[in-house]
Enzyme design. Sequence first.
Site, PDB file in Angstrom:
ATOM      1  N   GLU A 216      -3.423  -1.981   2.996  1.00 36.37           N
ATOM      2  CA  GLU A 216      -2.083  -1.640   2.283  1.00 36.37           C
ATOM      3  C   GLU A 216      -2.130  -0.091   2.075  1.00 36.37           C
ATOM      4  OE1 GLU A 216      -1.868  -3.143  -1.872  1.00 36.37           O
ATOM      5  OE2 GLU A 216       0.134  -2.084  -2.267  1.00 36.37           O
TER       6      GLU A 216
ATOM      7  N   ASP B 183      -4.298  -3.420  -3.016  1.00 35.79           N
ATOM      8  CA  ASP B 183      -4.697  -3.179  -4.279  1.00 35.79           C
ATOM      9  C   ASP B 183      -4.764  -4.336  -5.386  1.00 35.79           C
ATOM     10  OD1 ASP B 183      -4.507  -0.526  -3.706  1.00 35.79           O
ATOM     11  OD2 ASP B 183      -2.548  -0.092  -4.091  1.00 35.79           O
TER      12      ASP B 183
ATOM     13  N   ASP C  62      -3.314  -5.381  -7.833  1.00 39.59           N
ATOM     14  CA  ASP C  62      -2.187  -5.221  -8.601  1.00 39.59           C
ATOM     15  C   ASP C  62      -1.111  -6.345  -8.269  1.00 39.59           C
ATOM     16  OD1 ASP C  62      -1.016  -4.135  -6.692  1.00 39.59           O
ATOM     17  OD2 ASP C  62      -0.851  -2.125  -7.687  1.00 39.59           O
TER      18      ASP C  62
ATOM     19  N   ASP D 257       1.829  -5.766  -6.960  1.00 40.29           N
ATOM     20  CA  ASP D 257       2.090  -5.680  -5.469  1.00 40.29           C
ATOM     21  C   ASP D 257       1.184  -5.951  -4.615  1.00 40.29           C
ATOM     22  OD1 ASP D 257       4.554  -4.412  -5.912  1.00 40.29           O
ATOM     23  OD2 ASP D 257       4.295  -2.398  -5.735  1.00 40.29           O
TER      24      ASP D 257
END
Length: 636
Positions: A425, A498, A500, A502
């Site tokens: 990403e 990541d 998180d 997203d």
Amino acid sequence: MSDNKVTYDESQIQVLEGLEAVRKRPGMYIGSTSIKGLHHLVYEIVDNSIDEALAGFCKNIDIIIHSDNSVTVVDDGRGMPVGIHPKMNRPTVEVIMTVLHAGGKFGGGGYKVSGGLHGVGASVVNALSETCEVIVKREGKIWKQVYHRGDVASEFEEIGETDGHGTQINFMPDSEIFDELEFQYDVLAQRFRELAFLNKGIKINFSDERNDKKESFHYEGGIKSFVEYLNKNKEPIFPEPIYIEGTKEDSIVEIALQYNDGYIENLYSFANNIDTVEGGTHLVGFKTALTRVVNDYAKKFGLIKENDKNLSGEDVREGLTAVVSVKLSEPQFEGQTKTKLGNSEMRGIVEAVVGEKVSIYLEENPGIGKKVVEKALLAARARDAAKKARELTRRKSILESTTLPGKLADCSSNNAEECEIYIVEGDSAGGSAKQGRNRRFQAILPLRGKIMNVEKQRIDKILNSEMIRAMITAFGAGIGKDFDVTKIRYNRIIIMTDADVDGAHIRTLLLTFFYRYMRELVDGGHIYMAQPPLYRIAKGKKEVYCYSDIEMEEELEKIGGKDNSVDIQRYKGLGEMNADQLWHTTMDPEKRILRKAAVEDAMLADEMFTILMGDKVEPRREFIQENAKNVINLDI
Ligand code: 1YM
């Protein structure tokens, strides 16, 4: 099936061999001694109750998991026969429980619809249980017998009187046999729900005393309700599933189907309650007949011209959810996992039933017929467009065959077996990964921005996405129908995002894409998720990386708590790590943690992907709330 009642004759029991064989080689009888085998014990007993229900004598089945992981199954059928078995000169219950392959012979049109792996029944469960107890209510009396690892531990005796009838079996799986003894509620519940769908009218009450969970499964609509359930988070194009049923040559065929506004084909087929994952003759018969019926209907009502090209099977099945369930007296299972129905007569039988009944249904419901044909016509047009798009990418990829996607940093090895590709990403993390990697066998493909939600698109649009084309060319194995896993250029495909929201979203989108269009990658265990650390703790020259909050707290404890000399860094994204750190924490095969993405159960996965990726907001919110604790495992 109530007119197929068989009267039991004690001499009809076939006697084969003793139970030592079962304890010696449990895998032969229940597949394995893992959790699957453990669950199998429950299914074997429940199948006997289901058979009794299909014979028309039982309505309710209760299953209880007790706090000590023992199980009780109770039904309100006739109760196992209690008389003395003429050949064995023992109570028949004892013969059923202690002699391998003992079972009624089911002549006269009865169905032994055991869903079990080998249909070997209660004696196998008994052999593999520390203790097992049978209680039979029949002819006004209550009888009981206890066994220990398959051996009789108490005489078969009368213990009271009753107005009721039925059979109860309690068993405690043997810890000497099984690797694991903890039943999984969700797995069992899923199977019981399925059995309740497949056998309409039966009520299955399931309760788990370990945590007070309880569910009742009972569907008067049978597989029609099953289709409603499968489509519950989708948008059907007509309100009620089509349901047809037919009996031919002693076999029963039941089919329920409904279209939704999506593009995915969702077919489930069963033979004698066994999920025929690999399909078989019944499914082939269904597909052939459906394609013919829809084409005939379309021509008859002028929706396509006499000279037009026929709608293909795939066109006709776009957005179709269907359940095909057959019951037959001597099912033959073939295929790698013995889940493919082989009986050749079934093809014609299902074809005939569908051919007749679905065409009548469509003629009687012209509104629905028209919707089905229009949907298939749209699919046909889209497929044409997709074919052109595919030819275009194919032509392009011929032009580009030496030039892999620009953003790809390929590895130098050509040996796919050792090669892996990181889908990363963001460009910045992509940059660190390119620097930090081992160039020989690690390739890096950075992804910019969000990837397309393939759940909402047809293949032609999907192929227009640059990112998706980059993955297709990099992997080198094609897409969809043309996907050929043997051509794959990397043995491991590692998603690195990541930690998180997203990142989780991107991961789910990628998994959806792989699941829908490169399914063998998921089934073959080629897809992995990288686990970047959440914290770096440094004290003096010493540094450690922690992959969870708990780990971080444990580490802090170890070094004597948090003080000024301790530096705790919380990583918000991969981009915060330099190339060296990324290598050491997340990419070095010696140290990294990879989580394999596995789709254990296509049905659950389909439901999950539909909920997470589909249009409906409410079920998605509910799902996420329900599973908030397991977010990490959400994307299987
Ligand atoms: C909790 C498990 O095993 N129920 C059950 C089993 C049998 C019968 C009824 C039964 C079958 C027949 C006649 C018949 C079984 N019978 C046999 C055997 N529940 C559970 N309920 N009477 C009763 O099929 O003719 C095996 S299982 F061998 F006797 F036929």
